[in-house]
Design a protein around this motif. Structure first.
Motif, short mmCIF file in Angstrom:
data_model
loop_
_atom_site.label_atom_id
_atom_site.label_comp_id
_atom_site.label_asym_id
_atom_site.label_seq_id
_atom_site.Cartn_x
_atom_site.Cartn_y
_atom_site.Cartn_z
N VAL A 123 0.86 -1.18 0.00
CA VAL A 123 0.00 0.00 0.00
C VAL A 123 0.90 1.23 0.00
CG1 VAL A 123 -1.59 1.39 1.38
CG2 VAL A 123 -1.98 -1.06 1.13
N ILE A 124 0.49 2.22 -0.79
CA ILE A 124 1.21 3.50 -0.80
C ILE A 124 0.24 4.59 -0.37
CG2 ILE A 124 2.34 5.24 -2.23
CD1 ILE A 124 3.48 2.99 -3.90
N LEU A 125 0.68 5.35 0.66
CA LEU A 125 -0.13 6.44 1.18
C LEU A 125 0.41 7.75 0.60
CD1 LEU A 125 -2.33 7.53 3.07
CD2 LEU A 125 -0.63 7.51 4.92
N LEU A 126 -0.41 8.40 -0.21
CA LEU A 126 -0.04 9.67 -0.84
C LEU A 126 -0.71 10.81 -0.09
CD1 LEU A 126 -0.50 8.60 -4.60
CD2 LEU A 126 1.59 8.53 -3.21
N SER A 127 0.09 11.73 0.43
CA SER A 127 -0.45 12.84 1.22
C SER A 127 -0.35 14.16 0.44
CB SER A 127 0.32 12.98 2.53
OG SER A 127 0.28 11.78 3.26
N ASN A 128 -1.26 15.06 0.77
CA ASN A 128 -1.22 16.42 0.23
C ASN A 128 -1.08 16.44 -1.30
OD1 ASN A 128 -1.29 17.50 2.87
ND2 ASN A 128 0.93 17.29 3.05
N LEU A 129 -1.96 15.69 -1.97
CA LEU A 129 -1.90 15.68 -3.43
C LEU A 129 -2.38 17.02 -3.99
CD1 LEU A 129 -3.15 12.08 -4.23
CD2 LEU A 129 -0.83 12.98 -4.48
N ASP A 130 -3.54 17.46 -3.56
CA ASP A 130 -4.06 18.74 -4.03
C ASP A 130 -5.37 19.02 -3.30
OD1 ASP A 130 -3.30 20.57 -6.63
OD2 ASP A 130 -5.44 20.73 -6.11
N ASN A 131 -5.75 20.30 -3.28
CA ASN A 131 -7.04 20.63 -2.65
C ASN A 131 -8.20 20.45 -3.61
OD1 ASN A 131 -6.55 22.75 -4.34
ND2 ASN A 131 -6.56 24.34 -2.76
N ASN A 132 -7.87 20.20 -4.89
CA ASN A 132 -8.89 19.91 -5.91
C ASN A 132 -8.94 18.41 -6.10
OD1 ASN A 132 -9.64 19.32 -8.91
ND2 ASN A 132 -10.48 21.36 -8.47
N ILE A 133 -10.11 17.82 -5.97
CA ILE A 133 -10.24 16.38 -5.99
C ILE A 133 -9.87 15.79 -7.35
CG2 ILE A 133 -12.68 16.54 -6.60
CD1 ILE A 133 -10.94 13.87 -4.41
N LEU A 134 -10.21 16.49 -8.43
CA LEU A 134 -9.89 16.00 -9.77
C LEU A 134 -8.38 16.00 -9.99
CD1 LEU A 134 -10.83 15.03 -12.53
CD2 LEU A 134 -11.04 17.44 -13.25
N THR A 135 -7.74 17.09 -9.60
CA THR A 135 -6.27 17.16 -9.76
C THR A 135 -5.60 16.10 -8.91
OG1 THR A 135 -6.46 19.55 -10.12
CG2 THR A 135 -4.28 18.66 -9.56
N ALA A 136 -6.13 15.90 -7.72
CA ALA A 136 -5.56 14.88 -6.83
C ALA A 136 -5.70 13.50 -7.44
CB ALA A 136 -6.25 14.93 -5.48
N SER A 137 -6.85 13.22 -8.10
CA SER A 137 -7.07 11.92 -8.74
C SER A 137 -6.09 11.69 -9.87
CB SER A 137 -8.51 11.83 -9.24
OG SER A 137 -8.74 10.62 -9.90
N ILE A 138 -5.86 12.74 -10.67
CA ILE A 138 -4.92 12.63 -11.81
C ILE A 138 -3.51 12.34 -11.30
CG2 ILE A 138 -3.85 13.90 -13.68
CD1 ILE A 138 -6.54 15.37 -14.05
N LYS A 139 -3.11 13.06 -10.26
CA LYS A 139 -1.76 12.86 -9.71
C LYS A 139 -1.61 11.43 -9.16
CE LYS A 139 -0.67 17.64 -8.43
NZ LYS A 139 -0.35 18.58 -7.32
N ALA A 140 -2.65 10.95 -8.51
CA ALA A 140 -2.59 9.60 -7.93
C ALA A 140 -2.47 8.57 -9.04
CB ALA A 140 -3.82 9.34 -7.07
N GLN A 141 -3.23 8.71 -10.11
CA GLN A 141 -3.17 7.74 -11.21
C GLN A 141 -1.84 7.82 -11.94
OE1 GLN A 141 -6.91 7.17 -13.58
NE2 GLN A 141 -7.68 8.86 -12.29
N THR A 142 -1.27 9.03 -12.01
CA THR A 142 0.04 9.17 -12.66
C THR A 142 1.11 8.42 -11.88
OG1 THR A 142 -0.59 11.36 -13.50
CG2 THR A 142 1.77 10.83 -13.41
#
Length: 846
Positions: free
Chosen positions: A494-513
């Motif tokens: 499991v990888i825990l990604l913190s503070n991706l973004d305050n925008n949920i869509l941007t955060a989702s893109i970063k996580a998938q990348t």
């Protein structure tokens, strides 16, 4: 001189003194009594004489003195007669003198004497002179008798005045005469007293000897006691006196002393025994204290070191001799000293043992101690707050470090050194709360390695562990500083990604990348023990905190997304959506139903015929089928994947093999066709990777009495990835037993063609994906032609799968493909239908 001789001498002197005093007193008493008696008698005699003369010669006148003399003879005679009756005075003289001292009568009182024996004139003169001077001058008119002792003439004179005649009557006696009888009596009494004295002395001596003898018996008993002769006793005690009581008392005292000595001896033995035991215990305790690894301190209420015990003195903060007599506050850090002093004070006040933990630097090393205190209670304590406290300090450094290590192990994976599930749960709750507080989105990536069990089963856990370690390294290298990789167990990460973004869509893109990058690095080649290995992974992604859930829910959702990725072909990334929950529940239900179906033998097999270029059935492929009682037909691709994921693949594979062997029994028994050679079974990598797979197959053949040559073992190229040497050994062993081997879905895998010349393979089966594109794609046609040519040069047979049209068949025949399988010829048949088809074929060829 001893007491007894002194006692005898004392008794003797006492008796002698008493006797002498008695004699002296008696003599003087007798003398006095006799003297008084003689005086009384003389006085009586004088009175008698006076009365006689007076009465006899009362007619005479006083001047008729010559008449007195005339009657002298008669008076003397009468007087002598009277005096002689006294038997006291018969040795003296009777004299009558006138007042002027003239001699009138001078006569002896002894009747045996004559007048010639009158008193000497010198004595008479002395009497006359004395009487003139004293007697007559002092005499009164009373008729008393006077006594005068004339010592110079050794005479005693008794006289009485005769007033009527003016005469004096005298009796003159010699002293010796007066006391002669008294002296004789005294002498007689003295002799008798001496005899009595001697007898008394003898009696005293004998009595003292008697006393001494009896006392010596008592002394002897005392000597026996002094010499510890406690069995000696005074015997024959019969008298009832003080000495007997003394002897009885000595016997009783001896018995009491003997009893006390016996008790004392017994007590001394017990004391000696106790002392020996105490000494042994003391020696044991001393050895124990000296050998014990702990340190023992004795402090007073001020914290002063009174004593220090233990063998591990190197754990002291200073030398023992420097500590003794000093206060701990002088050597220990202030905080620790205060902590220990507080514990000592509490121990003294409560009289209850206390426990404290502290650590300090000893010899440059941080050392941990656990102290146990207790009060050393003594009766002479003057105050409950005063006294001594023992503190036993255990060196718990190893224990503490082990606990820390255990804690670390409880939070970290031993193999990969990544944080584990427990750490994830703690950290994930914190991250969810922080994300909500700061309105920042994070993501959880659930990673599961594809087909990891194949590598683990076929190459062993060592290779599997090395692969997991390498995967962990690759994961951590791709993360940002604020991200953390965890290993949940097995091949799950499991990888825990913190503070991706305050925008949920941007955060989702970063996580998938990030997930796509992980897919790429995981697929890169692994060289483990000089062998190349390949593996892929499936990743499920869930974002937080938009999904109102806790850490458990997040992990579950990420897991659901990961299974969705596996269902869609693995080696992919899926982001969790709400409808995936239903899919997961369906998946789990199907898994449970499959377990029941395998256990109840609800699975069946269909046989799809395989033809040669003459159109004859020479073999068949066994295809497992599952008719669910509620859901109906379940596609093999769906439940086989579930079996692989859940570990049911082993039981499923064994069930299929048994069904095939039972079918072969029927075929061989009916002898339906001489051209029929074998049935192909697809064996999964997990199944062939079992250590006892070969042994198990041999046992089943023996049980059903089926020759190994009737079984065609199909393996995929994917099975050979990283497992070549293991599978090659097993395949060679089974080929020697008569088994036939085919490589299924050839052309779709990653294995090198060089494997073909080393593996004991009999046939290549071209994958249906190539057959579908025949005559439609020149490159595809070239690949199929190349496979057939290569197999011919290697001496291998070739079978084309998925032949569905005559065009496909004609192309294959033109290129000399040996065998065909597909719907162009026949769909998979039930066993009885397959037997009928074989029977019809046999009848047609007769």
């Amino acid at each position: 001189m001893k007491l007894l001789p002194k006692l005898s001498l004392f008794v003797f002197i006492l008796v002698a003194s008493t006797a002498l005093i008695a004699i002296f007193v008696s003599i003087n008493t007798i003398r006095s009594i006799n003297y008084d008696l003689n005086i009384q008698l003389i006085e009586k005699d004088l009175n008698n004489v006076h009365h006689f003369i007076t009465d006899k010669y009362s007619a005479l006148k006083k001047h008729d003195l010559h008449h007195v003399k005339n009657y002298y003879q008669k008076a003397i005679a009468d007087t002598q007669a009277i005096l002689s009756t006294t038997e006291l005075i018969n040795k003296g003289y009777l004299v009558i003198l006138s007042e002027s001292g003239q001699e009138i009568v001078n006569s002896s009182l002894d009747d045996g004497k004559s007048d010639k024996d009158l008193m000497d004139s010198k004595y008479l003169v002395s009497i006359q002179q004395s009487m003139t001077e004293t007697a007559f001058s002092q005499a009164d008119i009373k008729n008393s008798i006077k006594i005068s002792e004339l010592s110079h003439i050794n005479r005693v004179v008794f006289y009485k005045k005769i007033p009527e005649w003016d005469l004096g009557l005298f009796i003159v006696l010699e002293n010796d005469e007066l006391y002669s009888r008294l002296n004789d009596y005294i002498n007689n009494i003295t002799i008798k007293f001496i005899i009595v004295l001697l007898m008394a002395l003898l009696a005293g001596f004998l009595f003292s000897r008697y006393l001494v003898t009896r006392i010596r018996v008592a002394l002897k008993q005392i000597h026996h006691v002094q010499n510890d002769e406690m069995n000696a006793r005074i015997k024959n005690i019969q008298a009832n006196d003080e000495i007997s009581e003394l002897n009885s008392g000595l016997n009783q005292m001896t018995e009491i002393i003997a009893d006390k000595i016996r008790k004392q001896t017994q007590s001394e033995k017990e004391i000696t025994k106790s002392k020996i035991a105490l000494q042994e215990q003391h020696a044991l305790l001393s050895a124990f204290i000296s050998a014990m690894p702990e340190l023992a301190f004795i402090f007073d209420e001020t914290g002063e070191y009174i004593e220090i015990f233990g063998s591990n003195l190197k754990l002291l903060c200073a030398k023992k001799e420097d500590l003794l007599g000093k206060k701990l506050t002088s050597f220990m850090p202030e905080l620790i000293a205060k902590q220990i002093m507080k514990t000592i004070d509490t121990t003294l006040k409560t009289h209850q043992p206390q426990v404290l933990d502290y650590n300090m630097e000893i010899n440059g090393t941080n050392t941990y101690f656990q102290g146990h205190t207790a009060v050393l209670d003594f009766e002479h304590k003057t105050s409950p707050d005063l006294g001594l406290v023992i503190l036993i300090a255990h060196d718990i450094t190893e224990q503490v470090l082990a606990q820390k290590q255990a804690y670390k192990l409880s939070l970290y994976d031993i193999l990969t050194e990544l944080p584990n599930r427990r750490f994830l749960m703690e950290r994930l709750d914190q991250e969810i709360a922080r994300a909500k507080r700061h309105e920042q989105s994070g993501a959880l990536l659930f990673i599961d390695l594809d087909n990891f069990k194949i590598i683990n089963d076929n190459f062993g856990h060592l290779i599997g562990d090395l692969l997991l370690i390498e995967v962990a390294k690759r994961l951590t290298q791709q993360l940002r500083k604020e991200d953390i990789a965890f290993r949940l167990g097995g091949d799950e990460f499991v990888i825990l990604l913190s503070n991706l973004d305050n925008n949920i869509l941007t955060a989702s893109i970063k996580a998938q990348t990030i997930a796509q990058k992980i897919l790429e690095i995981i697929q890169e080649t692994y060289i483990l023990k000089d062998i190349k290995h390949h593996i892929s992974c499936s990743i499920g992604v869930v974002l937080f905190p938009e999904n109102e859930c806790d850490s458990q829910d997040l992990i579950k959702y990420a897991d659901i997304a990961m299974y969705k990725a596996k269902d869609e072909g693995k080696n992919s990334v899926k982001v969790y959506t709400s409808h995936m929950q239903a899919l997961l529940e369906k998946h789990l239900q199907l898994q449970n139903d499959l377990r029941i179906a395998i256990k109840q033998s609800d699975l069946t097999i269909h046989l799809q015929p395989q033809y040669d270029h003459n159109g004859l059935i020479v073999s068949a492929e066994a295809l497992v089928r599952w008719e669910h009682p509620d859901k109906g037909f379940i596609p093999p691709g769906e439940f086989i994947a579930i079996a692989e994921e859940s570990g049911l693949i082993h039981a499923l594979g064994r069930s299929v093999i048994i069904l095939v062997l039972e079918t072969l029994q029927k075929l061989l028994k009916q002898k339906v066709s001489s051209s029929f050679k074998r049935i192909a079974i697809n064996v999964s990598p997990w199944q062939i990777g079992q250590k006892d797979f070969v042994t198990e197959m041999e046992a089943l053949l023996e049980k059903y009495q089926i020759p190994a040559s009737y079984l065609d073992i199909e393996i995929t190229e994917q099975t050979l990835i990283g497992n070549f040497s293991v599978f090659a050994k097993k395949m060679e062993q089974m080929q020697n037993m008569g088994f036939y081997f085919s490589i299924d879905d050839f052309g779709t895998g990653y294995s090198s063609l060089s494997y073909l010349k080393s593996l004991p393979v009999n046939m290549l089966k071209i994958d249906r994906s190539f057959i579908e594109e025949l005559t439609k794609n020149k490159n595809n046609d070239a690949i199929v032609d190349t496979i057939i040519v290569m197999a011919r040069h290697l001496g291998l047979e070739v079978l084309a799968e998925g032949v569905e049209t005559k065009v496909q068949l004609d192309f294959l025949k033109q290129h000399d493909c040996h065998f065909y399988q597909g719907y162009y010829f026949s769909k998979p048949l039930l066993i009885d239908d397959f037997i009928n088809v074989l029977s019809n074929q046999a009848a047609a060829n007769q």
